[in-house]
Design an enzyme around this catalytic site. Structure first.
Site, PDB file in Angstrom:
ATOM      1  N   SER A 318       0.814  -1.215   0.000  1.00 46.50           N
ATOM      2  CA  SER A 318       0.000   0.000   0.000  1.00 46.50           C
ATOM      3  C   SER A 318       0.852   1.272   0.000  1.00 46.50           C
ATOM      4  O   SER A 318       1.570   1.539  -0.953  1.00 46.50           O
ATOM      5  CB  SER A 318      -0.951  -0.044   1.202  1.00 46.50           C
ATOM      6  OG  SER A 318      -1.930   0.962   1.114  1.00 46.50           O
ATOM      7  N   ASP A 329      10.174   5.479 -10.091  1.00 46.81           N
ATOM      8  CA  ASP A 329       9.753   6.074 -11.359  1.00 46.81           C
ATOM      9  C   ASP A 329      10.423   7.418 -11.613  1.00 46.81           C
ATOM     10  O   ASP A 329      10.557   7.845 -12.773  1.00 46.81           O
ATOM     11  CB  ASP A 329       8.231   6.237 -11.383  1.00 46.81           C
ATOM     12  CG  ASP A 329       7.514   4.950 -11.801  1.00 46.81           C
ATOM     13  OD1 ASP A 329       8.213   3.976 -12.149  1.00 46.81           O
ATOM     14  OD2 ASP A 329       6.271   4.931 -11.784  1.00 46.81           O
ATOM     15  N   LYS A 343      -0.506  -4.131  -3.391  1.00 50.66           N
ATOM     16  CA  LYS A 343      -1.814  -3.593  -2.988  1.00 50.66           C
ATOM     17  C   LYS A 343      -1.936  -2.198  -3.584  1.00 50.66           C
ATOM     18  O   LYS A 343      -1.453  -1.229  -3.025  1.00 50.66           O
ATOM     19  CB  LYS A 343      -1.953  -3.536  -1.471  1.00 50.66           C
ATOM     20  CG  LYS A 343      -3.305  -2.987  -0.997  1.00 50.66           C
ATOM     21  CD  LYS A 343      -3.380  -2.948   0.515  1.00 50.66           C
ATOM     22  CE  LYS A 343      -4.722  -2.369   0.958  1.00 50.66           C
ATOM     23  NZ  LYS A 343      -4.891  -0.962   0.591  1.00 50.66           N
TER      24      LYS A 343
END
Length: 504
Positions: A318, A329, A343
């Site tokens: 999460s 990224d 998740k």
């Protein structure tokens, strides 16, 4: 004979009448209560709303019918809880659930970041016997909390709480008794040693949920984020300030076994490292749940050009995946460890009463490269796995635990590393396991009665690998060349297509 036939006819006619009346009595309520039929499915909103209203009414009717007609008297709360669980389970979403008292308390602690309590870290055996009652045992009191200031010590047993014998109740019930409104009191009976017992009255105070721990390892700042609560961003900043005072040259962020927390909290943390662009976005069929969280240069406090490694494993989920994904990224960090849990959804809790509630998925989140990792997880740039136990080691481990070796042999919580190593070698003769694992188990036992150590370089091969990577001369090249999550998913899709073509 004719008279007999007449009597038999009367008998059977009466019997059939009784049976018919019985059938009517049995089934008539069902017909009268549940005779509604669902409207035909179509795209018309009025028809959809009518269908929804009908099923809501039907649920209420069934609840009332079962409560009034079941063979035994039923507590309405049991029917209510069963209906709520069934409603949530029908969505087949593991994160949309009905929450009982303990789950509601956990959610509340995370969303608030604190609670009213006494500051004692405790354990409790599941099984209680007359020979060995499962009293609550104090692992250690948190510094400057009511329990600590009252002089409660590690290994003290809490025999009773407000007159309730702790050996007869569950851990959830224990926590419910210890926690409460700030400023209220709770009465304990403490047993120290084998026979010394005395009363202690504690006044509940504000207890902060621990979210961040940090230390220097050489010139590397080690930052462990336990979970994301409202206090986490400030605690992370405290750590970064401390690292800068100590002239750190690299950083390891440990997100292993971090189950997540608040999306607003992790966004604030990520903004300390990312100075522009997206951090995470949420997408839903609900317009107000669609949102893009972006970084601001004003909030960035992490010095540039400091190498960052993020430690991840299967327990990273999460919000911890949001941070790992955002740093990856943006080519700001290198990931070491194992693939994360996967998740990629956002939940909102809703309290139904003081003792229960629901948690429902309202959106899915996407990393800066517009990638959702739900049920996929985030792979590490460098995979480092702990070695699996051999069959012989598994047998030795099971016997080791069954024999309760640690409680019998580890009597001094202040054992030196040399003493730990010697005991591990001795135990290895009877329980043939990896020596580093044995040393780890002994250390964990000593930590039960003192503040647990932050890291274990003797055992933790993933942390050691992270420390090696973060010192590499070509670290910046490693991070820049590491593929984004979008590129990794595109590669996986291409491989699947190639495999499908080959199979055909």
């Amino acid at each position: 004979m004719s008279c007999s036939t007449k009597n038999e006819k009367k008998f059977w006619a009466g019997t059939l009448l009784i049976v018919f009346i019985s059938l009517v009595l049995v089934f008539l309520p069902t017909v009268s209560v549940f005779s509604q039929t669902a409207p035909k499915a179509n795209n018309d909103s009025s028809s959809y709303n009518a269908k929804k209203r009908q099923y809501i009414d039907l649920l209420g009717s069934v609840f009332d019918f079962v409560h009034r007609n079941y063979v035994d008297e039923v507590d309405p709360e049991i029917l209510y809880q069963g209906a709520m669980k069934g409603l949530m389970d029908s969505l087949e979403d593991p994160y949309t659930t009905y929450m009982d008292l303990s789950m509601t308390r956990d959610i509340t602690d995370t969303t608030s970041g604190n609670f009213g309590g006494v500051g004692l870290q405790i354990t409790k055996a599941v099984e209680s016997t007359p020979e060995k009652p499962a009293y609550v045992e104090v692992s250690h009191p948190m510094e400057d909390t009511p329990g600590y200031l009252a002089g409660i010590q590690p290994l003290d047993k809490i025999i009773s709480i407000d007159g309730t014998d702790t050996s007869t109740i569950t851990m959830d019930e224990v926590l419910n008794l210890l926690r409460g409104e700030i400023g209220t009191t709770v009465d304990l009976i403490i047993r120290r040693g084998t026979s010394m017992e005395f009363p202690v009255t504690l006044k509940r105070a504000l207890i902060e949920v621990p979210t961040v721990k940090y230390a220097m390892i050489g010139q590397t700042g080690y930052l462990r984020i336990i979970e994301f609560t409202p206090q986490t961003p400030q605690r992370v900043q405290d750590a970064l300030d401390s690292f800068q005072k100590n002239n750190f040259t690299s950083l390891v962020i440990d997100l292993r076994n971090n189950p997540g927390g608040l999306i607003t909290s992790v966004v604030e943390v990520a903004d300390k490292f990312i100075d522009n662009g997206p951090i995470v976005s949420t997408k839903s069929r609900l317009t107000y749940e669609n949102f893009m969280y972006t970084a601001s240069p004003k909030q960035t406090t992490m010095p540039k050009n400091i190498p960052i490694v993020v430690l991840i494993n299967q327990g990273s989920a999460s919000a911890s995946e949001i941070l790992a994904g955002a740093l990856k990224d943006n080519h700001l960090a290198y990931l070491v460890g194992e693939r994360t849990y996967g998740k990629g959804s956002v939940q909102k809790p809703l309290a139904l009463s003081a003792t229960d509630g629901i948690k429902i998925t309202t959106a899915r989140y996407y990393t800066p490269t517009d990638t959702n990792i739900d049920k996929i997880g985030i792979p590490p740039d460098m995979e480092v796995l702990f070695p699996e136990l051999t069959e012989q080691e598994q047998e030795a481990y099971i016997k080791f635990m069954e024999d309760e070796v640690l409680t019998k042999r580890v009597t001094n919580p202040n054992m030196s590393e040399n003493e730990i190593a010697q005991l591990a070698k001795e135990l290895n003769k009877t329980y043939p396991m990896n020596l580093s694992l044995l040393r780890r188990l002994i250390r964990l036992e000593t930590d039960k009665v003192r503040e647990p150590r932050l890291y274990d370089l003797d055992y933790d091969i993933q942390l050691n690998a992270a420390l090696e990577v973060v010192q590499k001369k070509d670290f910046n090249k490693l991070v820049k060349e590491a593929k984004t999550l979008k590129e990794l998913q595109q590669d996986a899709e291409a491989e699947d297509k190639d495999l499908a073509t080959t199979t055909k």
